[in-house]
Every structure is written in structure tokens, then in C-alpha cells.
Design a protein around this motif. Sequence first.
Motif, short mmCIF file in Angstrom:
data_model
loop_
_atom_site.label_atom_id
_atom_site.label_comp_id
_atom_site.label_asym_id
_atom_site.label_seq_id
_atom_site.Cartn_x
_atom_site.Cartn_y
_atom_site.Cartn_z
N GLY A 13 24.79 -30.97 -24.11
CA GLY A 13 23.80 -31.93 -23.86
C GLY A 13 23.74 -32.49 -22.65
O GLY A 13 22.33 -32.66 -21.93
N TYR A 14 24.88 -33.02 -22.25
CA TYR A 14 24.95 -33.74 -21.04
C TYR A 14 24.63 -32.55 -19.90
O TYR A 14 23.96 -32.97 -19.05
N LEU A 15 25.24 -31.37 -19.76
CA LEU A 15 24.95 -30.45 -18.92
C LEU A 15 23.58 -29.92 -18.89
O LEU A 15 22.99 -29.63 -17.72
N LEU A 16 23.04 -29.86 -20.12
CA LEU A 16 21.39 -29.55 -20.06
C LEU A 16 20.66 -30.61 -19.52
O LEU A 16 19.86 -30.45 -18.42
N GLY A 17 21.10 -31.73 -19.92
CA GLY A 17 20.06 -33.06 -19.35
C GLY A 17 20.43 -33.25 -17.68
O GLY A 17 19.53 -33.73 -17.12
N SER A 18 21.40 -32.42 -17.31
CA SER A 18 21.61 -33.07 -16.02
C SER A 18 21.22 -32.22 -14.99
O SER A 18 21.47 -32.21 -13.73
N ILE A 19 20.54 -31.07 -15.35
CA ILE A 19 19.82 -29.97 -14.66
C ILE A 19 18.99 -30.55 -13.63
O ILE A 19 17.88 -31.21 -14.42
N PRO A 20 18.84 -30.51 -12.53
CA PRO A 20 18.06 -31.62 -11.55
C PRO A 20 16.56 -31.01 -11.32
O PRO A 20 16.55 -30.45 -10.08
N CYS A 21 15.92 -30.72 -12.10
CA CYS A 21 14.57 -30.14 -11.99
C CYS A 21 13.96 -30.63 -11.00
O CYS A 21 13.45 -29.69 -10.15
N LEU A 96 21.43 -37.99 -26.92
CA LEU A 96 21.60 -39.01 -25.89
C LEU A 96 22.32 -38.70 -24.68
O LEU A 96 22.26 -39.23 -23.68
N ALA A 97 23.23 -37.55 -24.92
CA ALA A 97 23.90 -37.01 -23.89
C ALA A 97 23.10 -36.42 -22.63
O ALA A 97 23.24 -36.52 -21.79
N ALA A 98 21.97 -35.95 -23.32
CA ALA A 98 21.07 -35.07 -22.56
C ALA A 98 20.36 -36.27 -21.76
O ALA A 98 19.89 -35.95 -20.32
N LEU A 99 20.02 -37.19 -22.23
CA LEU A 99 19.48 -38.38 -21.56
C LEU A 99 20.48 -38.84 -20.36
O LEU A 99 19.97 -39.18 -19.18
N ALA A 100 21.57 -39.01 -20.69
CA ALA A 100 22.82 -39.43 -19.94
C ALA A 100 22.52 -38.48 -18.70
O ALA A 100 22.72 -38.93 -17.34
N GLY A 101 22.65 -37.41 -18.99
CA GLY A 101 22.85 -36.35 -17.85
C GLY A 101 21.68 -36.41 -17.10
O GLY A 101 21.60 -36.23 -15.79
N HIS A 102 20.48 -36.61 -17.61
CA HIS A 102 19.33 -36.74 -16.73
C HIS A 102 19.15 -38.03 -15.88
O HIS A 102 18.84 -37.98 -14.77
N ILE A 103 19.56 -39.08 -16.23
CA ILE A 103 19.74 -39.97 -15.83
C ILE A 103 20.78 -40.40 -14.62
O ILE A 103 20.86 -40.82 -13.46
N TRP A 104 22.12 -39.93 -15.15
CA TRP A 104 23.38 -39.70 -14.46
C TRP A 104 23.79 -38.56 -14.14
O TRP A 104 24.96 -38.14 -14.52
N PRO A 105 23.22 -37.58 -13.33
CA PRO A 105 23.64 -36.26 -12.96
C PRO A 105 24.71 -36.28 -12.29
O PRO A 105 24.66 -36.77 -10.96
N ILE A 106 25.83 -35.55 -12.57
CA ILE A 106 26.98 -35.42 -11.81
C ILE A 106 26.50 -34.65 -10.39
O ILE A 106 27.35 -35.06 -9.54
N TRP A 107 25.75 -33.76 -10.62
CA TRP A 107 25.53 -33.00 -9.22
C TRP A 107 24.76 -33.73 -8.21
O TRP A 107 24.99 -33.43 -7.04
#
Length: 211
Positions: A13-21, A96-107
Motif C-alpha cells: 500500500g505504501y509503495l503504491l501510494g508513493s509512486i510520484p505520478c 492509509l499506507a497508500a495515503l501516507a505514501g502519497h503524502i510522504w514518498p520516500i523517493w
Amino acid sequence: MVLLPDLLVLLAGYLLGSIPCGWLAGRWLAGLDLRQEGSGSTGATNVLRVLGKGPALGVFLLDVLKGTAAVLLAKAVLQPIGFSSSSDGWVVAAGLAALAGHIWPIWLGWKGGKAVATGLGMLLGLTWPVGLACFGIFLTVLSLSRIVSLSSVVAALALPLLMLGSFGATGLRPAYLALALLTTVLVVWRHRSNLKRLMAGNEPRLGAKNP
């Protein structure tokens, strides 16, 4: 006991959300870093300001898909163990992990978007009538105000009530209600600077070039 599949759906979920489209669209289409342009967000609204309608629509749809995919993947992985209140919690946590990934992407050094589109996708994956109702409220407010941030906040504030209303046929699902409340808090918090501009009367309307 925490099971490996549970942890995997959170990570996915986090990794999907963190894709910086949005960031990728800026790089690929204009050689820009969206974090240095417009409002500094990597979401579809800033893409609209900087790159135009076509790229913004594409980024919006992809951001929605990220949230939906995170939830549907979690449901698919956890289906064999059944949907108890416990597994509901893990599916919600994946969203929620997807939301976190979108807001705070590690990349991108932990700086992303405001999670409105990804939140809509998450809701569509969990309970599509609530997701569509939220989107309808967003579009209604947007058509009247032409202010994306106001529309996002109003839709977020309506979410817990819409979620409560959806429990008539299925009974109360505490994890879903907790998700609605957390999503509301998260969206409002991410729009705190927009709210200040709204109160000052200088929040840009749809299509404006200024942040």
C-alpha cells in the motif's frame, strides 16, 4: 500474531501510494520539479497549474488508481482468512499506507501531494457508494466555488457522516469509521495553508496560475 501477508499489504500500500505520478509528469513533460513550482505539491491540482488540463487529468486518474489498487490488493491477499473485524483493520491500514505514501514518498524526500485523489481511490476500493458520494460533494462545491481546496475540505468533512450512513445494510464497521475520521483529519491538516488563504480571501480559483 502479526502475519507476513498483513505486513506485505501494508508495504505494498505504501509503495503504491508513493509512486510520484505528478512529479514524473513534470519531469517527463517539462523537465520540471513540481516541488519547486506553483504550490510545491506533486498532486493533480498543481499539475493543472503548471502543466495544463491533459497532464492533470492523467495524474488525477493515476493517483485515484493508486488508492484503489492498494485496497483491492489487500482484500485479495486477505480474502482466504475471511473479512472479520480484524482483517477489516488490515485492509483499512493498507489504504492509509497508500495515503501516507502519497503524502510522504520516500523517493522525493518525504514531500508529496495532499492525498485527495488517492483518498478517493481508497474509498472507491473500500466502499464505492461512499467514494462516489464524496466525489459528488467535491464536484458540487467545485462547480459553485471554483476552489479545489475548499471542495476537498468540504468533501473530507462530509466523509464520516457518509460512512455512518452506509452502515445501515451491513452493520457498523469500526475500522471503516476510524478510517473516515483519520482521512478527514489528514486531508484538513494537509490543507491548513489553503485554509489560511481561504480565510484571508486570497486562495486561487481553478485555473489560476498563482499558487
